[in-house]
Design a protein around this motif. Structure first.
Motif, PDB file in Angstrom:
ATOM      1  N   ILE A   1       0.864  -1.168   0.000  1.00 15.79           N
ATOM      2  CA  ILE A   1       0.000   0.000   0.000  1.00 15.79           C
ATOM      3  C   ILE A   1       0.903   1.220   0.000  1.00 15.79           C
ATOM      4  CG2 ILE A   1      -1.815   1.283   1.194  1.00 15.79           C
ATOM      5  CD1 ILE A   1      -2.532  -1.349   2.622  1.00 15.79           C
ATOM      6  N   GLU A   2       0.663   2.116  -0.959  1.00 17.66           N
ATOM      7  CA  GLU A   2       1.440   3.344  -1.051  1.00 17.66           C
ATOM      8  C   GLU A   2       0.496   4.530  -1.108  1.00 17.66           C
ATOM      9  OE1 GLU A   2       3.744   3.145  -4.606  1.00 17.66           O
ATOM     10  OE2 GLU A   2       4.851   1.372  -3.985  1.00 17.66           O
ATOM     11  N   GLY A   3       0.903   5.612  -0.534  1.00 19.93           N
ATOM     12  CA  GLY A   3       0.156   6.856  -0.610  1.00 19.93           C
ATOM     13  C   GLY A   3       1.077   7.994  -0.230  1.00 19.93           C
ATOM     14  N   ASP A   4       0.666   9.199  -0.556  1.00 16.52           N
ATOM     15  CA  ASP A   4       1.477  10.355  -0.196  1.00 16.52           C
ATOM     16  C   ASP A   4       1.471  10.584   1.311  1.00 16.52           C
ATOM     17  OD1 ASP A   4       1.995  10.720  -2.884  1.00 16.52           O
ATOM     18  OD2 ASP A   4       0.467  12.271  -3.142  1.00 16.52           O
ATOM     19  N   LYS A   5       0.375  10.135   1.973  1.00 13.50           N
ATOM     20  CA  LYS A   5       0.246  10.390   3.411  1.00 13.50           C
ATOM     21  C   LYS A   5      -0.604   9.304   4.048  1.00 13.50           C
ATOM     22  CE  LYS A   5      -1.463  13.950   6.604  1.00 13.50           C
ATOM     23  NZ  LYS A   5      -2.123  15.260   6.690  1.00 13.50           N
TER      24      LYS A   5
ATOM     25  N   ASN B   1      -2.084   3.628  -3.996  1.00 13.43           N
ATOM     26  CA  ASN B   1      -1.943   2.426  -4.815  1.00 13.43           C
ATOM     27  C   ASN B   1      -1.879   1.227  -3.885  1.00 13.43           C
ATOM     28  OD1 ASN B   1      -1.630   3.534  -7.507  1.00 13.43           O
ATOM     29  ND2 ASN B   1       0.369   4.259  -6.829  1.00 13.43           N
ATOM     30  N   VAL B   2      -2.686   0.204  -4.178  1.00  7.92           N
ATOM     31  CA  VAL B   2      -2.640  -1.048  -3.441  1.00  7.92           C
ATOM     32  C   VAL B   2      -2.425  -2.148  -4.471  1.00  7.92           C
ATOM     33  CG1 VAL B   2      -3.849  -2.588  -1.851  1.00  7.92           C
ATOM     34  CG2 VAL B   2      -4.280  -0.129  -1.752  1.00  7.92           C
TER      35      VAL B   2
ATOM     36  N   LEU C   1      -4.454  -4.492  -8.900  1.00 11.56           N
ATOM     37  CA  LEU C   1      -4.042  -3.130  -8.585  1.00 11.56           C
ATOM     38  C   LEU C   1      -5.272  -2.272  -8.326  1.00 11.56           C
ATOM     39  CD1 LEU C   1      -2.048  -0.644  -8.655  1.00 11.56           C
ATOM     40  CD2 LEU C   1      -2.482  -0.583 -11.120  1.00 11.56           C
ATOM     41  N   MET C   2      -5.239  -1.468  -7.286  1.00 18.01           N
ATOM     42  CA  MET C   2      -6.276  -0.479  -7.039  1.00 18.01           C
ATOM     43  C   MET C   2      -5.606   0.873  -6.894  1.00 18.01           C
ATOM     44  SD  MET C   2      -9.024   0.196  -3.977  1.00 18.01           S
ATOM     45  CE  MET C   2      -7.763   0.687  -2.829  1.00 18.01           C
TER      46      MET C   2
END
Length: 187
Positions: free
Chosen positions: A52-56, A73-74, A80-81
C-alpha cells in the motif's frame, strides 16, 4: 467466505479484488441487472505480498480509522487499485489497535477516481465501499464502468454481495448498458 478479522493490508486487497470478477458474458444479467458466476471464485492470495502506497497516512486512533491520501496504490500480485483516498474504519470491539492495523475492520471507503484492475478486468468509479459485516461491495459514481476486453457494463452503481455471489448494476434514472462481443470470453 471472509471473517471480520483482517489486517489493514488484507482488507485493502479484498476491496480491490472484489470488483473485477463480475462476469460480462452472462447475457441474462442484462435482462434483470444481476449477475453471478466467477464471483464464487473470489479469494485473496495470502501467499503474495501486499503493498500500500500513498502520499500520506494518518491514523486517528480516537475515531478508529486510518486514512491514506494522495495517489493511493494497493497491489497484490496482478491486482491493482488506485484512488485519491482510502479510509479504513475499525470496529470498536477491543480486538486490536487501529494504529498498527491489527484491529477488526468495519468498512473500507475509497474515493477520488477509483480504478481497479485484476488480470483482464478493469472497474472504475468515483467512490467505493466494502462493508465487512455484510460482505457487500459498492462502487458508485457518475459513471461506473466494468470492462473485460471488448465487453463493457456501464451504470452508476455496482453492488456485489460476496456471501451470495450476486451483483447488481443500477442505472440511476438512466439505462444500464451492457456491450458483449460474441466469442470474446473464449480462451
Amino acid at each position: 467466505m471472509f471473517g471480520k478479522s483482517f489486517s489493514l493490508s488484507a482488507c485493502a486487497v479484498l476491496a480491490l479484488a472484489a470488483l473485477p470478477v463480475l462476469p460480462l458474458q452472462a447475457q441474462e444479467a442484462a435482462a434483470n441487472n444481476t449477475a453471478t458466476g466467477r464471483l464464487q471464485g473470489l479469494s485473496i492470495n495470502s501467499g503474495q505480498p501486499i503493498q500500500i502506497e500513498g502520499d500520506k497516512l494518518e491514523v486517528i486512533d480516537g475515531e478508529s480509522k486510518a486514512v491514506f491520501t494522495g495517489n493511493v496504490n494497493v497491489t497484490q500480485g496482478p491486482t491493482l487499485m488506485k484512488a485519491g483516498k482510502m479510509t479504513v474504519f475499525y470496529a470498536n470491539d477491543g480486538s486490536g489497535s487501529s494504529s498498527t492495523g491489527s484491529a477488526n475492520i468495519d468498512r473500507i471507503e475509497v474515493e477520488d477516481k477509483v480504478y481497479i484492475k485484476s488480470d483482464t478486468q478493469v472497474a472504475t468509479g468515483d467512490r467505493g465501499t466494502f462493508d465487512m459485516t455484510s460482505q457487500t461491495l459498492v462502487l458508485s459514481g457518475k459513471e461506473v464502468v466494468l470492462s473485460e476486453g471488448k465487453n463493457t457494463l456501464i451504470g452508476c452503481k455496482l453492488t456485489v454481495n460476496m456471501k451470495t455471489s450476486k451483483a447488481e448494476v443500477d442505472g440511476c434514472n438512466r439505462r444500464v448498458i451492457m456491450s458483449i462481443t460474441p466469442g470474446s470470453q473464449k480462451n
